[in-house]
Design a protein around this motif. Sequence first.
Motif, mmCIF file in Angstrom:
data_model
loop_
_atom_site.group_PDB
_atom_site.id
_atom_site.type_symbol
_atom_site.label_atom_id
_atom_site.label_comp_id
_atom_site.label_asym_id
_atom_site.label_seq_id
_atom_site.Cartn_x
_atom_site.Cartn_y
_atom_site.Cartn_z
ATOM 1 N N SER A 140 45.629 30.152 48.133
ATOM 2 C CA SER A 140 45.904 31.617 47.667
ATOM 3 C C SER A 140 44.726 32.122 47.126
ATOM 4 O O SER A 140 44.045 31.335 46.216
ATOM 5 N N LEU A 141 44.303 33.272 47.296
ATOM 6 C CA LEU A 141 43.394 34.155 46.705
ATOM 7 C C LEU A 141 43.927 35.550 46.333
ATOM 8 O O LEU A 141 44.730 35.988 46.940
ATOM 9 N N VAL A 142 43.544 36.253 45.280
ATOM 10 C CA VAL A 142 43.587 37.646 45.060
ATOM 11 C C VAL A 142 42.561 38.213 44.417
ATOM 12 O O VAL A 142 41.789 37.540 43.419
ATOM 13 N N PHE A 143 42.159 39.360 44.780
ATOM 14 C CA PHE A 143 41.177 40.223 44.172
ATOM 15 C C PHE A 143 41.765 40.874 42.743
ATOM 16 O O PHE A 143 42.957 41.314 43.042
ATOM 17 N N SER A 144 41.030 41.078 41.656
ATOM 18 C CA SER A 144 41.650 41.856 40.573
ATOM 19 C C SER A 144 41.500 43.341 41.133
ATOM 20 O O SER A 144 40.697 43.858 41.455
ATOM 21 N N PRO A 145 42.646 44.005 40.193
ATOM 22 C CA PRO A 145 42.562 45.581 41.038
ATOM 23 C C PRO A 145 41.613 46.374 40.544
ATOM 24 O O PRO A 145 41.560 47.441 40.947
ATOM 25 N N GLU A 146 40.850 46.069 39.463
ATOM 26 C CA GLU A 146 39.612 46.746 38.934
ATOM 27 C C GLU A 146 38.935 47.669 40.072
ATOM 28 O O GLU A 146 38.792 46.918 40.969
ATOM 29 N N PRO A 147 38.457 48.686 39.930
ATOM 30 C CA PRO A 147 37.840 49.550 41.077
ATOM 31 C C PRO A 147 36.711 48.683 41.648
ATOM 32 O O PRO A 147 36.216 48.931 42.719
ATOM 33 N N ASP A 148 35.898 48.073 40.705
ATOM 34 C CA ASP A 148 34.569 47.513 41.423
ATOM 35 C C ASP A 148 34.954 46.318 42.281
ATOM 36 O O ASP A 148 34.241 45.892 43.024
ATOM 37 N N GLY A 149 36.167 45.739 41.854
ATOM 38 C CA GLY A 149 36.873 44.768 42.775
ATOM 39 C C GLY A 149 35.833 43.545 43.062
ATOM 40 O O GLY A 149 35.888 42.999 44.401
ATOM 41 N N ARG A 150 35.130 43.091 41.861
ATOM 42 C CA ARG A 150 34.309 41.822 42.260
ATOM 43 C C ARG A 150 34.943 40.680 41.817
ATOM 44 O O ARG A 150 34.687 39.440 42.103
ATOM 45 N N LYS A 151 36.016 40.615 41.186
ATOM 46 C CA LYS A 151 36.563 39.575 40.430
ATOM 47 C C LYS A 151 37.710 39.048 41.307
ATOM 48 O O LYS A 151 38.727 39.590 41.784
ATOM 49 N N LEU A 152 37.580 37.702 41.831
ATOM 50 C CA LEU A 152 38.284 36.986 42.598
ATOM 51 C C LEU A 152 38.920 35.746 42.089
ATOM 52 O O LEU A 152 38.299 34.939 41.521
ATOM 53 N N TYR A 153 40.407 35.677 42.138
ATOM 54 C CA TYR A 153 41.143 34.537 41.633
ATOM 55 C C TYR A 153 41.307 33.517 42.811
ATOM 56 O O TYR A 153 41.673 34.290 43.895
ATOM 57 N N VAL A 177 42.663 26.847 38.512
ATOM 58 C CA VAL A 177 42.335 28.329 39.243
ATOM 59 C C VAL A 177 40.830 28.793 38.671
ATOM 60 O O VAL A 177 40.542 28.440 37.560
ATOM 61 N N HIS A 178 40.352 29.353 39.623
ATOM 62 C CA HIS A 178 38.985 29.844 39.582
ATOM 63 C C HIS A 178 38.904 31.050 39.492
ATOM 64 O O HIS A 178 39.567 31.734 40.224
ATOM 65 N N VAL A 179 37.777 31.696 38.735
ATOM 66 C CA VAL A 179 37.350 33.199 38.596
ATOM 67 C C VAL A 179 36.213 33.282 39.171
ATOM 68 O O VAL A 179 35.324 32.803 38.521
ATOM 69 N N TYR A 180 36.034 34.145 40.298
ATOM 70 C CA TYR A 180 34.723 34.271 40.795
ATOM 71 C C TYR A 180 34.206 35.740 40.753
ATOM 72 O O TYR A 180 35.032 36.537 40.776
ATOM 73 N N ASP A 181 32.714 35.907 40.488
ATOM 74 C CA ASP A 181 32.312 37.203 40.852
ATOM 75 C C ASP A 181 32.077 37.052 42.241
ATOM 76 O O ASP A 181 30.913 36.534 42.614
ATOM 77 N N ALA A 182 32.792 37.606 43.028
ATOM 78 C CA ALA A 182 32.748 37.633 44.455
ATOM 79 C C ALA A 182 31.514 37.944 45.338
ATOM 80 O O ALA A 182 30.937 37.565 46.272
ATOM 81 N N GLU A 183 30.894 39.115 44.517
ATOM 82 C CA GLU A 183 29.587 39.582 45.144
ATOM 83 C C GLU A 183 28.328 38.698 44.592
ATOM 84 O O GLU A 183 27.503 38.574 45.423
ATOM 85 N N GLY A 184 28.344 38.392 43.125
ATOM 86 C CA GLY A 184 27.209 37.435 42.556
ATOM 87 C C GLY A 184 27.251 36.005 42.838
ATOM 88 O O GLY A 184 26.495 35.432 42.343
ATOM 89 N N LYS A 185 28.215 35.451 43.680
ATOM 90 C CA LYS A 185 28.338 34.325 44.021
ATOM 91 C C LYS A 185 28.574 33.176 42.810
ATOM 92 O O LYS A 185 28.631 32.142 42.947
ATOM 93 N N ALA A 186 28.991 33.900 41.786
ATOM 94 C CA ALA A 186 28.896 33.087 40.530
ATOM 95 C C ALA A 186 30.263 32.654 40.129
ATOM 96 O O ALA A 186 31.382 33.573 40.356
#
Length: 321
Positions: free
Chosen positions: A209-222, A230-239
């Motif tokens: 299961s994966l879900v992006f946070s709804p913030e407009p910049d949309g970088r945070k992925l759970y 449960v991991h939290v990633y910066d999907a753009e920054g690979k971190a």
Amino acid sequence: MAKSMKLAGLKSVENAHDESVWTATWVPATNSRPPLLLTGSLDETVKLWRPDELELVRTNTGHCLGVVSVAAHPSGVIAASASLDSLVRVFDVDTNATIATLEAPPSEVWQMQFDPKGTTLAVAGGGSASIKLWDTATWRLVATLSVPRPEGPKPSDKSSSKKFVLSVAWSPDGRRLACGSIDGTISIFDVTHAKFLHHLEGHYMPVRSLVFSPEPDGRKLYSASDDGHVHVYDAEGKAIIGAMSGHSSWVLSVDVSPDGEAIATGSSDKTVRLWDFKMRAAIQTMSNHTDQVWAVAFRPGGGGRLASVSDDKSISLYHYS
């Protein structure tokens, strides 16, 4: 000081299906009706439920194997269900008329999600190690996004089975797609250019299961994984921004509230947990279910509702505030 969030049980429906309930999502409200909860089960049916009473609106039949995924179009007018027979049925929510039947053999069908604008349905393709994109105007297959195979010395290496794609999620702006594989890899794609961008590392077991946070910049992925984290990633920054643990077994589902403040998970430890990302911790554990919890889903558009479904055949509805 930030207020503490909490869940309160509102309603449970025992024997909501005849077998395990594997999947759930909310169908957004339309002008003529409230949001509905959509569930799919091993019993081969899809059911629609009225929000707070969880009254059954309709039972859809037509799949000949268990239903592994359901998805709702952002308009609330149409939805899709997919079964182990690898067929996707697209239907009118209010009339149950079949709009399209999608198949892309030999690709299997696992999780599915409509993009935020509703123009594309993304389907996790299982052993095909890809995401299939279907155009919702024509119901044609418009793209296949393949997870790159790791470079290995032995071409006979069974790496393809490890890239088996289970889960899929759209970023809020619809420009990125994430998919989770059996080996724990998360892959990020640029949808506009149909291009693989990078992997997100850290899980070593299936990411269901994966879900992006709804913030407009949309970088945070759970992400939720069988490794119990449960991991939290910066999907753009690979971190990786954070990792949260607390479940005593596989984490099967993760969702984020419409305001981005609350995270909920369902696990094979039979519990639903509510998390506070800022605290990196579970702040509440609900033990309504007596078997593994396959899906948790926050109701869109506020109203503070969360639903969970389980192998125990039941649905639970909670209020969160």
